[in-house]
Design a protein around this motif. Sequence first.
Motif, PDB file in Angstrom:
ATOM      1  N   TRP A   1       0.800  -1.389  -0.072  1.00  0.00           N
ATOM      2  CA  TRP A   1      -0.116   0.185  -0.049  1.00  0.00           C
ATOM      3  C   TRP A   1       0.949   1.623  -0.161  1.00  0.00           C
ATOM      4  O   TRP A   1       0.106   2.560   0.149  1.00  0.00           O
ATOM      5  N   CYS A   2       2.232   1.151   0.075  1.00  0.00           N
ATOM      6  CA  CYS A   2       2.826   2.498   0.212  1.00  0.00           C
ATOM      7  C   CYS A   2       3.439   2.627  -1.721  1.00  0.00           C
ATOM      8  O   CYS A   2       2.720   2.368  -2.604  1.00  0.00           O
ATOM      9  N   ALA A   3       3.582   4.327  -1.704  1.00  0.00           N
ATOM     10  CA  ALA A   3       2.980   4.836  -2.630  1.00  0.00           C
ATOM     11  C   ALA A   3       3.919   5.041  -3.624  1.00  0.00           C
ATOM     12  O   ALA A   3       4.191   4.609  -4.611  1.00  0.00           O
ATOM     13  N   LYS A   4       5.187   3.484  -3.126  1.00  0.00           N
ATOM     14  CA  LYS A   4       6.252   3.049  -4.091  1.00  0.00           C
ATOM     15  C   LYS A   4       6.200   2.025  -4.506  1.00  0.00           C
ATOM     16  O   LYS A   4       7.125   1.014  -5.543  1.00  0.00           O
ATOM     17  N   TRP A   5       5.254   1.369  -4.484  1.00  0.00           N
ATOM     18  CA  TRP A   5       4.602   0.302  -5.247  1.00  0.00           C
ATOM     19  C   TRP A   5       3.310   0.796  -5.759  1.00  0.00           C
ATOM     20  O   TRP A   5       3.177   0.371  -6.726  1.00  0.00           O
TER      21      TRP A   5
ATOM     22  N   ILE B   1       6.366   2.819  10.916  1.00  0.00           N
ATOM     23  CA  ILE B   1       6.878   2.243   9.109  1.00  0.00           C
ATOM     24  C   ILE B   1       6.361   3.400   7.880  1.00  0.00           C
ATOM     25  O   ILE B   1       7.539   3.722   6.881  1.00  0.00           O
ATOM     26  N   ALA B   2       5.136   3.672   7.664  1.00  0.00           N
ATOM     27  CA  ALA B   2       4.284   4.045   7.379  1.00  0.00           C
ATOM     28  C   ALA B   2       4.863   5.716   7.344  1.00  0.00           C
ATOM     29  O   ALA B   2       5.000   5.380   6.210  1.00  0.00           O
ATOM     30  N   HIS B   3       5.624   6.088   8.374  1.00  0.00           N
ATOM     31  CA  HIS B   3       6.163   7.410   8.424  1.00  0.00           C
ATOM     32  C   HIS B   3       7.731   7.026   7.664  1.00  0.00           C
ATOM     33  O   HIS B   3       7.418   8.246   7.416  1.00  0.00           O
ATOM     34  N   PHE B   4       7.789   6.668   8.065  1.00  0.00           N
ATOM     35  CA  PHE B   4       9.090   6.365   7.490  1.00  0.00           C
ATOM     36  C   PHE B   4       9.395   6.959   6.115  1.00  0.00           C
ATOM     37  O   PHE B   4      10.006   7.148   5.648  1.00  0.00           O
TER      38      PHE B   4
ATOM     39  N   LEU C   1       9.270   9.370   3.349  1.00  0.00           N
ATOM     40  CA  LEU C   1       9.751  10.400   3.995  1.00  0.00           C
ATOM     41  C   LEU C   1      11.059  11.051   2.584  1.00  0.00           C
ATOM     42  O   LEU C   1      11.662   9.762   2.407  1.00  0.00           O
ATOM     43  N   ASP C   2      11.176  12.124   1.719  1.00  0.00           N
ATOM     44  CA  ASP C   2      11.853  12.153   1.439  1.00  0.00           C
ATOM     45  C   ASP C   2      13.558  11.711   1.552  1.00  0.00           C
ATOM     46  O   ASP C   2      14.396  11.979   1.248  1.00  0.00           O
TER      47      ASP C   2
ATOM     48  N   LEU D   1      16.595  10.938   7.058  1.00  0.00           N
ATOM     49  CA  LEU D   1      17.835  10.741   8.455  1.00  0.00           C
ATOM     50  C   LEU D   1      17.490  12.532   8.853  1.00  0.00           C
ATOM     51  O   LEU D   1      18.225  12.862   9.579  1.00  0.00           O
ATOM     52  N   ASN D   2      16.655  13.248   8.364  1.00  0.00           N
ATOM     53  CA  ASN D   2      16.499  14.721   8.617  1.00  0.00           C
ATOM     54  C   ASN D   2      15.411  14.664  10.360  1.00  0.00           C
ATOM     55  O   ASN D   2      14.575  14.393   9.885  1.00  0.00           O
ATOM     56  N   SER D   3      16.231  14.999  10.757  1.00  0.00           N
ATOM     57  CA  SER D   3      15.439  14.664  12.522  1.00  0.00           C
ATOM     58  C   SER D   3      14.428  16.096  12.527  1.00  0.00           C
ATOM     59  O   SER D   3      13.366  15.511  13.714  1.00  0.00           O
ATOM     60  N   LYS D   4      13.803  16.711  11.201  1.00  0.00           N
ATOM     61  CA  LYS D   4      12.691  17.385  11.502  1.00  0.00           C
ATOM     62  C   LYS D   4      11.666  16.276  11.255  1.00  0.00           C
ATOM     63  O   LYS D   4      10.335  17.384  12.214  1.00  0.00           O
TER      64      LYS D   4
END
Length: 356
Positions: free
Chosen positions: A223-227, A257-260, A263-264, A267-270
Motif C-alpha cells: 500500500w506504500c506509494a513506491k509500490w 514504518i508508514a511514516h518513515f 519521507l524524502d 535522516l532529517n530529524s525535523k
Amino acid sequence: MARLLPLLVIALGIFFWYRSRRNAAVRPGAAASSAPGLSGEAAALGFLPQDRQDTRRLTRDPQIDGAQEAAERGAWEPAARALAAVGPDWERRTALVIALARVAAEDDAWLSAWETACPGDPGAAAVRARSSVFLAWELRGGSSAKETTAEQFEGFHRVLLRAREDIAKAVELDAEDPSPHVSDLWAGLGLGYPHAYVDELWTEITTRAPFHFEAHYAALQYWCAKWHGSAELARDFADRAASAAPAGTLLPALRLIAHFEHLDRPLNSKHYGIPEVTAMTDAVLADLPAVRPDHPRLAEVRHLLAFFLVQQKRHAEALEQFRAVDGYVGALPWDYFGDPAKLYCDYRERAVQGAR
C-alpha cells in the motif's frame, strides 16, 4: 625572564584546561576506544564495535538460526523438525519459513532432498514457495526500475509466475498456514496485483491470523506509494491495523514504518519531533511489555524505536533499545542505507553522548 613568566603561566593553564576537557570525554574508569564506531563511553556500556555488528540478521534466535545453519550445511532434517515443533504458532512458523527460504534461494539442493524424501510435506512446500519469491527478487536486483535491464525484468516476472504455482501448492497442502499467502503478498508487489485481489488475499490471511506482524508488514509495503498505493493508503492501513490490535502484537509499529517510508529525507530529524510522531512512538513503547520475548520481529521494532527516539532526542530511552539489540543490525531502518553497521553505530553514539 620576568616578562615571560605570565605568558608561561597562561600557557600552562591552557594546557591543563585542554587535558581536563579531553579526559572528561571518557567516563571514569573507561579507556578510550580506537575501534571504529565505538567510543570509550560506548565501550564502557558494553556495546560492540562496528566490525562486530552482524548486518545479515536482526537478532539471535537459537531455533531459527539452528535450522538455517543446518540448511546451509545441506541438512534438511533440522528444518523439518523445527517447523513441526512450532506447529500453528504462525508468527514463528513464518519467520522460520523466511529464514530457510533465504538459504534455498542461494542453493536449494537440501530442499530438493527434503521434497524427495517427504513428498507432499507442507513445510517444504511453504519454504519452496517463499524461496521462489526470493529468487525472483534476486534476479531483478535492488536497482530502480530505470536502472533494471529488460532481461532482469523478464527473469523476475517469469520466476514470480512460477512462484504463484508453488504458493498454490503450499496452500493446498496446509490450508490453515498463512505463510504461503504472505509469500503471495510479496509476489504481488512485483506482479502488480490489483487492489481488489489484495483485499481478497488479505481476508484469507486475517481469517487465519488476524494480527500477524509479517503479513501486516508485507501488506503495508504493497500500500506504500513506491509500490501500488499512496502515502494516504499506507498510513490509513497502518492506523486501522494498530487501532484494532490487542496489546503485544507490535502492530502499533506500522505507523512508524508508514511514516518513515514516505519521507524524502528520512535522516532529517525535523520529521520526527512533531507531536503526532511522538505519540506514535509512545504507543509502540507502551506495547512492548506485552510482547512475547521470542517474537521474531521484536528486535526489528526495537531498532526502529531506537532510531525514532534518537531523532526525538530521547537519548536515555533510545539507549534501552540499543542495549537490547546490539550486535545484530540487519533491520529497518539501518538496512535501507549503504552501510547499516556504520549508521547504526553513529546513532548509537548519539544516544550515548546525549544520555550523559
